[in-house]
Design a protein around this motif. Structure first.
Motif, PDB file in Angstrom:
ATOM      1  N   PHE A   9       5.102 -25.213  63.227  1.00 19.46           N
ATOM      2  CA  PHE A   9       5.380 -24.779  61.638  1.00 19.46           C
ATOM      3  C   PHE A   9       4.360 -25.261  61.064  1.00 19.46           C
ATOM      4  N   THR A  10       3.840 -24.125  60.339  1.00 21.37           N
ATOM      5  CA  THR A  10       2.488 -24.338  59.285  1.00 21.37           C
ATOM      6  C   THR A  10       2.842 -23.978  57.844  1.00 21.37           C
ATOM      7  N   TYR A  11       2.281 -24.562  56.965  1.00 21.81           N
ATOM      8  CA  TYR A  11       2.724 -24.410  55.610  1.00 21.81           C
ATOM      9  C   TYR A  11       1.576 -24.264  54.674  1.00 21.81           C
ATOM     10  N   TYR A  32       3.781 -15.353  66.245  1.00 23.73           N
ATOM     11  CA  TYR A  32       4.440 -15.517  64.981  1.00 23.73           C
ATOM     12  C   TYR A  32       5.932 -15.072  65.328  1.00 23.73           C
ATOM     13  N   GLU A  33       6.702 -16.013  64.740  1.00 20.37           N
ATOM     14  CA  GLU A  33       8.054 -15.826  64.921  1.00 20.37           C
ATOM     15  C   GLU A  33       8.709 -15.750  63.656  1.00 20.37           C
ATOM     16  N   GLY A  34       8.263 -15.635  62.661  1.00 23.36           N
ATOM     17  CA  GLY A  34       8.833 -15.668  61.358  1.00 23.36           C
ATOM     18  C   GLY A  34       8.756 -16.781  60.326  1.00 23.36           C
ATOM     19  N   LYS A  35       9.660 -16.647  59.406  1.00 18.56           N
ATOM     20  CA  LYS A  35       9.518 -17.657  58.193  1.00 18.56           C
ATOM     21  C   LYS A  35      10.492 -18.648  58.366  1.00 18.56           C
ATOM     22  N   GLY A  63       6.989 -22.324  55.081  1.00 20.12           N
ATOM     23  CA  GLY A  63       5.886 -21.902  55.940  1.00 20.12           C
ATOM     24  C   GLY A  63       6.162 -20.896  57.040  1.00 20.12           C
ATOM     25  N   GLU A  64       5.646 -20.944  58.130  1.00 20.14           N
ATOM     26  CA  GLU A  64       5.560 -20.059  59.174  1.00 20.14           C
ATOM     27  C   GLU A  64       5.817 -20.592  60.560  1.00 20.14           C
ATOM     28  N   ILE A  65       6.593 -19.863  61.562  1.00 23.25           N
ATOM     29  CA  ILE A  65       6.668 -20.698  62.508  1.00 23.25           C
ATOM     30  C   ILE A  65       5.941 -19.580  63.868  1.00 23.25           C
ATOM     31  N   TYR A  66       5.370 -20.480  64.666  1.00 19.74           N
ATOM     32  CA  TYR A  66       4.509 -19.910  65.746  1.00 19.74           C
ATOM     33  C   TYR A  66       4.917 -20.322  67.142  1.00 19.74           C
ATOM     34  N   ARG A  67       5.264 -19.638  68.081  1.00 22.01           N
ATOM     35  CA  ARG A  67       5.487 -19.919  69.592  1.00 22.01           C
ATOM     36  C   ARG A  67       4.121 -20.166  69.993  1.00 22.01           C
ATOM     37  N   LEU A  68       3.650 -21.221  70.559  1.00 22.61           N
ATOM     38  CA  LEU A  68       2.316 -21.588  71.192  1.00 22.61           C
ATOM     39  C   LEU A  68       2.479 -21.044  72.718  1.00 22.61           C
ATOM     40  N   GLU A 103      14.778 -18.096  58.803  1.00 17.56           N
ATOM     41  CA  GLU A 103      15.538 -17.117  57.886  1.00 17.56           C
ATOM     42  C   GLU A 103      16.962 -16.693  58.400  1.00 17.56           C
ATOM     43  N   SER A 104      17.019 -16.769  59.659  1.00 17.48           N
ATOM     44  CA  SER A 104      18.353 -16.455  60.273  1.00 17.48           C
ATOM     45  C   SER A 104      19.420 -17.226  59.938  1.00 17.48           C
TER      46      SER A 104
END
Length: 134
Positions: A9-11, A32-35, A63-68, A103-104
């Motif tokens: 998670f990045t902000y 990128y998987e969303g906010k 922030g934003e969620i990323y799957r590495l 967000e969900s």
């Protein structure tokens, strides 16, 4: 630390739209998987932000969620970028697993770089979103 966490998670300056080699490296080695957000406070440290996790806070850090793609491909470089040291006390940031609200409404455990120095006198980013400053 949670060795099974595969999300970050990045902000701050690692989010999409920021022009630096570390953000680019993250984009190239993740999906990128969303906010999302977590409860806490976001401060303006300098040209970059620092977040403090606080489970009881009514404020949120967005922030934003990323799957590495592969943890080893990117985390050591990002640890360097975030000044994460073996001696946690001298680290600018510490990498911790935090439960992020998507967000969900679902939650997901993500690695997050949390600010690890005193915040006394630093300006609070009240809306909790660093991108709004840019």
């Amino acid at each position: 630390m949670d060795a099974y966490t595969t999300h970050l998670f990045t902000y701050g300056t690692l989010m999409r739209g920021f022009d630096n080699p570390f953000a680019e490296r993250l984009q190239n080695n993740s999906v990128y998987e969303g906010k999302g957000y977590f409860p806490g406070l976001l401060y303006l440290i300098s040209w970059y932000p620092g977040a403090i996790y606080d489970a009881d806070s009514v404020s949120k850090v967005h922030g934003e969620i990323y799957r590495l793609s592969t943890f080893e491909a990117v985390i050591p470089e990002l640890d360097d970028y975030e000044d994460v040291f073996e001696d946690e006390q001298s680290s600018l940031y510490v990498r911790k697993t935090v439960s992020i609200i998507k967000e969900s409404g679902e939650t997901i455990n993500c690695w997050v770089y949390l600010y690890n120095q005193p915040v006394t006198g630093l300006p609070l980013i009240e809306e909790g979103c660093f991108k709004h400053l840019h």
